[in-house]
Design a protein around this motif. Structure first.
Motif, PDB file in Angstrom:
ATOM      1  N   ASP A   1     -25.769 -39.637  48.456  1.00  0.00           N
ATOM      2  CA  ASP A   1     -25.850 -40.827  49.320  1.00  0.00           C
ATOM      3  C   ASP A   1     -26.961 -41.785  48.889  1.00  0.00           C
ATOM      4  OD1 ASP A   1     -28.324 -40.086  50.541  1.00  0.00           O
ATOM      5  OD2 ASP A   1     -27.332 -39.174  52.259  1.00  0.00           O
ATOM      6  N   PHE A   2     -27.713 -41.430  47.842  1.00  0.00           N
ATOM      7  CA  PHE A   2     -28.594 -42.376  47.152  1.00  0.00           C
ATOM      8  C   PHE A   2     -27.829 -43.636  46.769  1.00  0.00           C
ATOM      9  CE2 PHE A   2     -29.739 -43.491  42.637  1.00  0.00           C
ATOM     10  CZ  PHE A   2     -30.985 -44.070  42.856  1.00  0.00           C
ATOM     11  N   LEU A   3     -26.575 -43.461  46.373  1.00  0.00           N
ATOM     12  CA  LEU A   3     -25.749 -44.575  45.917  1.00  0.00           C
ATOM     13  C   LEU A   3     -25.211 -45.395  47.082  1.00  0.00           C
ATOM     14  CD1 LEU A   3     -23.717 -42.419  43.396  1.00  0.00           C
ATOM     15  CD2 LEU A   3     -25.449 -44.119  42.777  1.00  0.00           C
TER      16      LEU A   3
ATOM     17  N   GLY B   1     -27.416 -49.431  49.173  1.00  0.00           N
ATOM     18  CA  GLY B   1     -28.026 -48.571  48.175  1.00  0.00           C
ATOM     19  C   GLY B   1     -27.898 -49.135  46.774  1.00  0.00           C
ATOM     20  N   PRO B   2     -28.425 -48.417  45.786  1.00  0.00           N
ATOM     21  CA  PRO B   2     -28.328 -48.874  44.406  1.00  0.00           C
ATOM     22  C   PRO B   2     -26.878 -49.062  43.965  1.00  0.00           C
ATOM     23  CG  PRO B   2     -29.921 -47.094  44.580  1.00  0.00           C
ATOM     24  CD  PRO B   2     -29.226 -47.181  45.903  1.00  0.00           C
ATOM     25  N   THR B   3     -26.660 -50.070  43.141  1.00  0.00           N
ATOM     26  CA  THR B   3     -25.354 -50.284  42.543  1.00  0.00           C
ATOM     27  C   THR B   3     -25.112 -49.237  41.453  1.00  0.00           C
ATOM     28  OG1 THR B   3     -26.222 -51.732  40.817  1.00  0.00           O
ATOM     29  CG2 THR B   3     -25.611 -52.767  42.915  1.00  0.00           C
ATOM     30  N   TYR B   4     -23.909 -49.243  40.929  1.00  0.00           N
ATOM     31  CA  TYR B   4     -23.587 -48.318  39.848  1.00  0.00           C
ATOM     32  C   TYR B   4     -24.508 -48.537  38.655  1.00  0.00           C
ATOM     33  CZ  TYR B   4     -20.821 -45.848  36.324  1.00  0.00           C
ATOM     34  OH  TYR B   4     -20.404 -44.999  35.318  1.00  0.00           O
ATOM     35  N   ARG B   5     -24.721 -49.792  38.265  1.00  0.00           N
ATOM     36  CA  ARG B   5     -25.560 -50.069  37.102  1.00  0.00           C
ATOM     37  C   ARG B   5     -27.023 -49.725  37.369  1.00  0.00           C
ATOM     38  NH1 ARG B   5     -25.446 -48.740  32.889  1.00  0.00           N
ATOM     39  NH2 ARG B   5     -27.459 -49.730  32.620  1.00  0.00           N
ATOM     40  N   GLU B   6     -27.518 -50.014  38.567  1.00  0.00           N
ATOM     41  CA  GLU B   6     -28.897 -49.638  38.882  1.00  0.00           C
ATOM     42  C   GLU B   6     -29.072 -48.126  38.796  1.00  0.00           C
ATOM     43  OE1 GLU B   6     -30.528 -53.036  41.980  1.00  0.00           O
ATOM     44  OE2 GLU B   6     -29.083 -51.551  42.713  1.00  0.00           O
ATOM     45  N   ALA B   7     -28.083 -47.388  39.312  1.00  0.00           N
ATOM     46  CA  ALA B   7     -28.160 -45.933  39.253  1.00  0.00           C
ATOM     47  C   ALA B   7     -28.095 -45.443  37.813  1.00  0.00           C
ATOM     48  CB  ALA B   7     -27.023 -45.318  40.078  1.00  0.00           C
ATOM     49  N   GLN B   8     -27.256 -46.073  36.993  1.00  0.00           N
ATOM     50  CA  GLN B   8     -27.192 -45.692  35.586  1.00  0.00           C
ATOM     51  C   GLN B   8     -28.535 -45.917  34.895  1.00  0.00           C
ATOM     52  OE1 GLN B   8     -25.148 -44.135  33.776  1.00  0.00           O
ATOM     53  NE2 GLN B   8     -23.052 -44.410  34.439  1.00  0.00           N
TER      54      GLN B   8
ATOM     55  N   ILE C   1     -36.980 -42.378  45.883  1.00  0.00           N
ATOM     56  CA  ILE C   1     -36.370 -43.583  45.339  1.00  0.00           C
ATOM     57  C   ILE C   1     -35.058 -43.870  46.055  1.00  0.00           C
ATOM     58  CG2 ILE C   1     -35.457 -44.670  43.236  1.00  0.00           C
ATOM     59  CD1 ILE C   1     -37.275 -42.629  41.684  1.00  0.00           C
ATOM     60  N   GLY C   2     -34.877 -45.126  46.470  1.00  0.00           N
ATOM     61  CA  GLY C   2     -33.631 -45.548  47.107  1.00  0.00           C
ATOM     62  C   GLY C   2     -33.612 -45.400  48.610  1.00  0.00           C
ATOM     63  N   ILE C   3     -34.756 -45.076  49.210  1.00  0.00           N
ATOM     64  CA  ILE C   3     -34.830 -44.796  50.645  1.00  0.00           C
ATOM     65  C   ILE C   3     -34.500 -46.058  51.453  1.00  0.00           C
ATOM     66  CG2 ILE C   3     -36.280 -43.914  52.514  1.00  0.00           C
ATOM     67  CD1 ILE C   3     -35.778 -41.914  50.187  1.00  0.00           C
ATOM     68  N   ARG C   4     -33.667 -45.891  52.485  1.00  0.00           N
ATOM     69  CA  ARG C   4     -33.319 -47.027  53.351  1.00  0.00           C
ATOM     70  C   ARG C   4     -32.952 -46.608  54.773  1.00  0.00           C
ATOM     71  NH1 ARG C   4     -29.671 -45.789  49.495  1.00  0.00           N
ATOM     72  NH2 ARG C   4     -27.450 -45.573  50.049  1.00  0.00           N
TER      73      ARG C   4
END
Length: 305
Positions: A230-232, A247-254, A175-178
């Motif tokens: 570094d997912f974030l 990468g994912p935002t803070y809210r997406e990660a939450q 998840i979050g691969i880029r």
């Protein structure tokens, strides 16, 4: 009954391309990881730090940098994580670079085989970490752990858990691969890894992504989360050595972490690649601890059970 949690520090950067993640475990402790978990009702034991060889900082040999040192650290990690699982505790491995996921997840897989449980691995990362010695552009083993766990790597790492391969690609959700190297991309497709990259998350949203990643979990499934910081997005978490924009935002990660918590299946956790030398006033460690708190049930909203 309180959740029994063990913190295991693995202060090494032998598998990485930049120095500094060896300081990651202490940064997480400074960010109050243990008190935060205790406030959430966990009974936490900090087992201290594992010991292993220093980083020789040498060039790759036959496609691997520091192979003997990486093997030594992963053996220590494997033993420590397996011991905590056997004792009925939830181990949190504080990295250290992501090559340590080989030792951690091979221990989890060994435990699951012995307990007759299924295993699901969520790999939260900017990178697929599916390189081999033949396709790696750097020789850094922190870019190879998923491939090693799936049976593609040097024998001392592939055979670490006593079963080859330690896991099947079908057990993994990335998840979050880029950021994926060209040869690595072909290998990922060839092996059939299920990857929810950032385009998928952009198009479908984090909620839909996590619904699919967590689908078919049941009471006989052990869920392991391997969380590379570094997912974030680097705007949220600058303290990593391999930042990748988008990468994912803070809210997406939450949301990601809260949905994992809602599954009720979390059984073990890696927190990897935090580099305090590149951080700003321990900001990234504090964000990581906030996200770990969400993994253990801290919710943004008041919800009725």
């Amino acid at each position: 009954m309180p959740r029994l949690v063990s913190l295991i520090g693995a202060p090494t950067d032998v598998g990485a391309g930049a120095r500094g993640v060896s300081m990651g475990p202490e940064a997480l402790r400074v960010a109050n990881l243990q008190p935060v978990l205790e406030r959430l009702g966990c009974q936490v034991l900090d087992r201290g730090n594992l010991n292993g060889p220093p980083n020789p900082w040498q060039a790759p040999v036959d496609g691997y940098r520091h192979l003997s040192e990486v093997v030594a650290w992963n053996r220590e990690v494997h033993t420590a994580v397996y011991h905590e699982l056997q004792a009925g505790r939830l181990p949190i491995l504080l990295g250290g670079d992501h090559c340590l996921g080989i030792g951690s997840i091979s221990a989890v897989a060994r435990h699951c085989r012995e307990q007759g449980k299924k295993l699901r691995v969520l790999w939260l990362d900017a990178h697929a970490d599916f390189n081999t010695s033949l396709i790696t552009p750097s020789g850094n083993i922190h870019g190879m752990p998923v491939a090693c766990l799936c049976g593609h790597g040097p024998a001392p790492l592939v055979e670490l858990g006593g079963h080859v391969p330690a896991i099947q690609p079908s057990w993994v959700r990335q998840i979050g691969i880029r950021s994926v190297d060209e040869g690595e991309k072909r290998f990922v497709h060839e092996m059939g890894l299920e990857v929810f990259d950032m385009r998928y998350i952009d198009e479908m949203g984090m909620r839909h992504t996590m619904e699919l990643a967590l689908a078919m979990l049941d009471a006989h499934t052990h869920l392991h989360v391997s969380f590379d910081v570094d997912f974030l997005d680097p705007d949220v978490a600058p303290g990593v050595g391999t930042t990748v924009r988008g990468g994912p935002t803070y809210r997406e990660a939450q949301l990601c972490m809260e949905m994992i918590a809602d599954s009720g299946r979390l059984g073990s956790l890696d927190v990897m690649e935090l580099n305090p030398a590149l951080d700003v006033r321990n900001q990234t460690a504090e964000v990581a601890v906030e996200l770990i708190a969400s993994l253990f049930g801290k919710s943004t909203l008041m919800r009725r059970g």
